[in-house]
Design an enzyme around this catalytic site. Sequence first.
Site, short mmCIF file in Angstrom:
data_model
loop_
_atom_site.label_atom_id
_atom_site.label_comp_id
_atom_site.label_asym_id
_atom_site.label_seq_id
_atom_site.Cartn_x
_atom_site.Cartn_y
_atom_site.Cartn_z
N GLU A 39 20.87 -10.21 22.76
CA GLU A 39 20.69 -11.56 22.23
C GLU A 39 21.70 -11.85 21.11
O GLU A 39 22.27 -12.94 21.04
CB GLU A 39 19.24 -11.73 21.75
CG GLU A 39 18.31 -11.77 22.96
CD GLU A 39 16.82 -11.87 22.65
OE1 GLU A 39 16.09 -12.37 23.52
OE2 GLU A 39 16.38 -11.45 21.58
N VAL B 51 0.86 -1.18 0.00
CA VAL B 51 0.00 0.00 0.00
C VAL B 51 0.89 1.23 0.00
O VAL B 51 1.80 1.34 0.82
CB VAL B 51 -0.91 0.00 1.25
CG1 VAL B 51 -1.69 1.31 1.35
CG2 VAL B 51 -1.87 -1.18 1.20
N ASP C 298 3.72 -0.98 16.20
CA ASP C 298 4.90 -0.11 16.24
C ASP C 298 4.66 1.24 15.57
O ASP C 298 5.38 2.21 15.84
CB ASP C 298 6.08 -0.79 15.53
CG ASP C 298 6.72 -1.86 16.39
OD1 ASP C 298 6.21 -2.12 17.50
OD2 ASP C 298 7.74 -2.44 15.95
C1 LIG Z 1 15.10 -8.00 15.75
C2 LIG Z 1 13.84 -7.73 16.54
C3 LIG Z 1 13.67 -8.36 17.75
C4 LIG Z 1 12.53 -8.12 18.50
N1 LIG Z 1 12.38 -8.79 19.67
C5 LIG Z 1 11.24 -8.63 20.37
C6 LIG Z 1 11.01 -9.37 21.56
O1 LIG Z 1 11.87 -10.14 22.00
N2 LIG Z 1 9.82 -9.19 22.22
C7 LIG Z 1 8.88 -8.34 21.75
O2 LIG Z 1 7.82 -8.23 22.34
N3 LIG Z 1 9.07 -7.62 20.63
C8 LIG Z 1 10.21 -7.74 19.93
N4 LIG Z 1 10.41 -7.02 18.79
C9 LIG Z 1 9.41 -6.00 18.41
C10 LIG Z 1 8.22 -6.63 17.72
O3 LIG Z 1 8.64 -7.52 16.73
C11 LIG Z 1 7.37 -5.51 17.15
O4 LIG Z 1 6.94 -4.69 18.22
C12 LIG Z 1 6.15 -6.04 16.42
O5 LIG Z 1 6.55 -6.82 15.32
C13 LIG Z 1 5.27 -4.89 15.95
O6 LIG Z 1 4.17 -5.41 15.26
P1 LIG Z 1 3.49 -4.56 14.09
O7 LIG Z 1 2.30 -5.35 13.67
O8 LIG Z 1 3.31 -3.16 14.51
O9 LIG Z 1 4.57 -4.52 12.93
P2 LIG Z 1 5.34 -5.68 12.20
O10 LIG Z 1 5.29 -6.94 12.96
O11 LIG Z 1 6.67 -5.11 11.85
O12 LIG Z 1 4.49 -5.93 10.88
C14 LIG Z 1 4.37 -4.96 9.88
C15 LIG Z 1 3.85 -5.65 8.63
O13 LIG Z 1 3.44 -4.67 7.70
C16 LIG Z 1 3.89 -5.02 6.40
N5 LIG Z 1 4.01 -3.77 5.66
C17 LIG Z 1 4.81 -2.72 5.95
N6 LIG Z 1 4.57 -1.71 5.08
C18 LIG Z 1 3.60 -2.13 4.25
C19 LIG Z 1 2.91 -1.53 3.15
N7 LIG Z 1 3.17 -0.28 2.75
N8 LIG Z 1 1.99 -2.26 2.49
C20 LIG Z 1 1.71 -3.54 2.87
N9 LIG Z 1 2.31 -4.14 3.91
C21 LIG Z 1 3.24 -3.44 4.58
C22 LIG Z 1 5.20 -5.73 6.65
O14 LIG Z 1 5.53 -6.58 5.58
C23 LIG Z 1 4.90 -6.49 7.94
O15 LIG Z 1 4.39 -7.78 7.68
C24 LIG Z 1 11.55 -7.24 18.02
C25 LIG Z 1 11.72 -6.60 16.79
C26 LIG Z 1 12.87 -6.85 16.06
C27 LIG Z 1 13.05 -6.16 14.72
#
Ligand SMILES: Cc1cc2nc3c(=O)[nH]c(=O)nc-3n(C[C@H](O)[C@H](O)[C@H](O)COP(=O)(O)OP(=O)(O)OC[C@H]3O[C@@H](n4cnc5c(N)ncnc54)[C@H](O)[C@@H]3O)c2cc1C
Length: 452
Positions: free
Chosen positions: A176, A85, A313
Amino acid sequence: MVDLHDHNPPHQVVIVGGGFGGLYAAKSLAKANVNVTLIDKRNFHLFQPLLYQVATGALSPADISSPLRSVLSKSKNTKVLLGEVNDIDTNAQQVILSGEIVPYDTLIVATGAKHSYFGKDNWEEFAPGLKTVEDAIEMRRRIFMAFEAAEKETDAAKRRAWLTFVIVGGGPTGVELAGAIAELATKTLKEDFRNIDTSEAQILLLEGMDRILPPFAPELSQEAETSLTQLGVNVQTKTLVTNIANDIVTIKQGDDVKEIAAKTVLWAAGVKASPMGKVLTERTGVESDRAGRVIVEPDLSIKGHPNIFVVGDLANFAHQNNKPLPGVAPVAMQEGEYVAKLIQKRLKGETLPQFNYVDRGSLAMIGQHAAVVDLGFIKLKGFLAWFVWLFIHIYFLIEFDNKLVVMIQWVWSYFTRNRGARLITGKETIPSVPIESNGHYQPVKTRQPINV
Ligand SMILES: Cc1cc2nc3c(=O)[nH]c(=O)nc-3n(C[C@H](O)[C@H](O)[C@H](O)COP(=O)(O)OP(=O)(O)OC[C@H]3O[C@@H](n4cnc5c(N)ncnc54)[C@H](O)[C@@H]3O)c2cc1C
């Protein structure tokens, strides 16, 4: 443009992003009387908390990824659309993908965040971050290639630089990564090389604050530092990175400026919102914070747009304790579930009290056999914490297949200390081999201790 609008629908919910926030919203709407379209630019949900295990060769990318279609196949009201998107038309209530428009009655944006270099984007080339499967494979390539290059290097200073790993950022990801690389160097790879002693590798964990794992209780930060030091990690707190270029990391500790020669620098500090944050601010006038996160209302909607929600996030929710909720998976999951419930309530003409995050604690793994767990009412360390860490991560892995495979891999590597996914893939950069004047490969004969 193809109009995907179904002209006979119940309420249309469009979810952008199939991460923790989007997926938990979709799953919670599975039985609701609405049509759901989940759009993601990838065809899989990624379990990011275990990315560091892919980066260090313990797990393979597929172990921590679940195809979105398969996860949602039983949600008959839900269709999955692969696409990115790039815009939203709030007047026409449509999201815009390349070549497609998808109309919505309610929109949930859950596109997450990515790593940020605090305005020093040129550091990315030297210090990759960890957010995607590709990032993890690149880190894995750099880590294992460094040992290969050191094995071939005859110059002591260069070999020292190949065997120096700098991790910037002492949060859970940095801790980690540092622990896992130390385990690799001192245990997994120890018998595998002939010219180098991998246990002489230096692993430096740099943190700007006065302790690592700042969100944890101070005694657990101390415990984590002690465990990392025992594993051979050199933890440096109150340390600011001022430059990264050409295999040199420049750091500032108080008034002292130092340079560290390191071929492998890994970035585990700082995040910024996904570009959808900017799209939302431009199209709706909503405010964002310095990291680009969208300021949301107490019900996670956008001011003036009650049918647009932002979760995970990408959202800055500061209606609890007056500070934004942390960017962690449980926040995203609970926000996704809340919005799903609120949508169903609203369709019945009802509403919900404001969103309230229930913090169940924080965990971080240190090497292969220890962890710290802060559940608020109880703080755990060592083996028990490690077991809790394992259980929680297995529990939250999305698909049963992944749970099984990961559990078997962990049990296997617990006893063997092996890491089976040590593949060097991606860019083809084979370290150059020192050649003797007779044209033969010259192995390094002496092992030299290294110091920073
Ligand atoms: C290396 C790492 C380690 C982590 N460790 C921990 C932990 O130990 N414990 C913990 O609680 N949290 C941890 N986190 C944080 C956690 O992963 C995030 O808080 C969580 O994933 C946020 O969820 P979200 O749905 O907001 O985004 P995300 O899980 O990042 O998902 C976003 C989704 O949106 C999609 N997307 C993005 N832009 C677009 C677009 N324009 N169009 C269509 N699709 C799109 C992406 O492909 C993705 O699938 C970690 C993060 C990282 C990077």
